[in-house]
Design an enzyme around this catalytic site. Structure first.
Site, PDB file in Angstrom:
ATOM      1  N   ASN A  27       0.836   5.128 -11.301  1.00  0.00           N
ATOM      2  CA  ASN A  27      -0.450   4.821 -11.906  1.00  0.00           C
ATOM      3  C   ASN A  27      -1.544   4.558 -10.882  1.00  0.00           C
ATOM      4  OD1 ASN A  27      -2.318   3.670 -14.097  1.00  0.00           O
ATOM      5  ND2 ASN A  27      -2.052   1.932 -12.719  1.00  0.00           N
ATOM      6  N   ALA A  62      -9.915  17.289  -8.292  1.00  0.00           N
ATOM      7  CA  ALA A  62      -8.946  18.055  -7.504  1.00  0.00           C
ATOM      8  C   ALA A  62      -7.666  17.254  -7.290  1.00  0.00           C
ATOM      9  CB  ALA A  62      -9.550  18.445  -6.161  1.00  0.00           C
ATOM     10  N   ASP A  65       0.870  -1.173   0.000  1.00  0.00           N
ATOM     11  CA  ASP A  65       0.000   0.000   0.000  1.00  0.00           C
ATOM     12  C   ASP A  65       0.909   1.226   0.000  1.00  0.00           C
ATOM     13  OD1 ASP A  65      -1.704   2.108   0.460  1.00  0.00           O
ATOM     14  OD2 ASP A  65      -2.648   1.257   2.237  1.00  0.00           O
ATOM     15  N   TYR A  78     -12.050  13.811  -7.012  1.00  0.00           N
ATOM     16  CA  TYR A  78     -11.187  13.131  -7.979  1.00  0.00           C
ATOM     17  C   TYR A  78     -10.497  14.148  -8.873  1.00  0.00           C
ATOM     18  CZ  TYR A  78      -9.754  10.280 -11.961  1.00  0.00           C
ATOM     19  OH  TYR A  78      -9.022   9.685 -12.958  1.00  0.00           O
ATOM     20  N   LYS A  83      -6.436  15.029  -9.285  1.00  0.00           N
ATOM     21  CA  LYS A  83      -5.691  14.971 -10.531  1.00  0.00           C
ATOM     22  C   LYS A  83      -5.115  16.339 -10.898  1.00  0.00           C
ATOM     23  CE  LYS A  83      -6.035  10.617 -11.179  1.00  0.00           C
ATOM     24  NZ  LYS A  83      -4.826   9.763 -11.059  1.00  0.00           N
TER      25      LYS A  83
END
Length: 254
Positions: free
Chosen positions: A89, A155, A62, A153, A157
């Site tokens: 990724n 924000a 993790d 999401y 990225k």
């Protein structure tokens, strides 16, 4: 140009068990990488990818935790100690309508998409080849073209876009390049992970295709192609760039 541009090189791909991460790991291995270390939280999915090529090394970790980052670093040290390519990724998409925002979901998105890349980059930076190392971050067109009910999401990225430009400037004196790929819609498991049925996913893609000038959504392998191209030595003067791969949605103002 060599058909094996990553020969004798070590690559780390986070979120390597499915989708874009899986496709990228296989692409780097096919292009000659001596070790492609794939990380993720699901041991069985990483094992499935590792069975597809002998250069792929699964590491269950993790990477939003320091313990996870240490596990990846130990894997790199066990394969020569020098890292050539780091692909960030790992990421999650969650619908986050403001009227029903769940704090636990908010933390999951921000920890995975923002904190994870920071912690892992900090831990692996001493191992990254200098000069010659490269980072590729997987972002999203949502980072610069956000939509409704996905504010967290988008924000997260947008933060990845900021990392790309800031780290590119910071690491350029060390000869380390940093770029990002910002896909549009891609056929991955992300939609099913948000509770959509197979029929709903196919309906979504069919509807989206009408908004994409080129007429379809992307496949993971098509995004992986650009990840490897940004990482290869032939792109030695490319840094601080965010490449949008969305079938023309941006230029059409979609």
């Amino acid at each position: 140009m060599s058909d094996k541009p990553f020969a004798e090189r070590t690559v780390v791909v986070t979120g390597g068990g499915t989708g874009i991460g899986r496709a990228s790991a296989l692409a780097f291995a096919a292009l000659g990488a001596s070790a492609v270390i794939v990380t993720g939280r699901r041991k069985e999915r990483l094992a499935e990818v590792a069975e597809l090529h002998p250069a792929i090394v699964p590491v269950t970790a993790d990477v939003t935790t320091e313990t996870g980052a240490d596990a990846v670093a130990e894997a790199v040290e066990g394969h020569g100690g020098t890292l050539d390519v780091l692909v960030h990724n790992a990421g999650v998409f969650r619908f986050t309508p403001l009227t029903g925002l769940d704090p636990a979901t908010a933390r999951e998105v921000l920890e995975t998409n923002v904190l994870g890349p920071v912690l892992l980059t900090r831990r692996l930076l001493p191992l990254l080849r200098s000069p010659g190392g490269t980072l590729v971050l997987v972002s999203s067109r949502g980072g610069h073209n956000p939509g409704p009910e996905s504010s967290l999401y988008s924000a997260s990225k947008a933060a990845v876009h900021s990392f790309t430009r800031s780290w590119a400037a910071e690491l350029a004196p060390r000869g380390i390049r940093v770029n990002a790929v910002a896909p549009g819609f891609v056929r991955t498991e992300a939609y099913a992970a948000n509770g959509l049925s197979e029929e709903q996913v196919e309906g979504l893609f069919a509807g989206v295709a009408h908004s994409v000038p080129l007429g379809r959504v992307a496949l993971p392998e098509e995004i992986a192609t650009w990840i490897t191209r940004l990482a290869e030595p032939a792109s030695a003067l490319v840094t601080g760039q965010i490449l949008t791969v969305d079938g023309g949605m941006d230029v059409a103002g979609k």
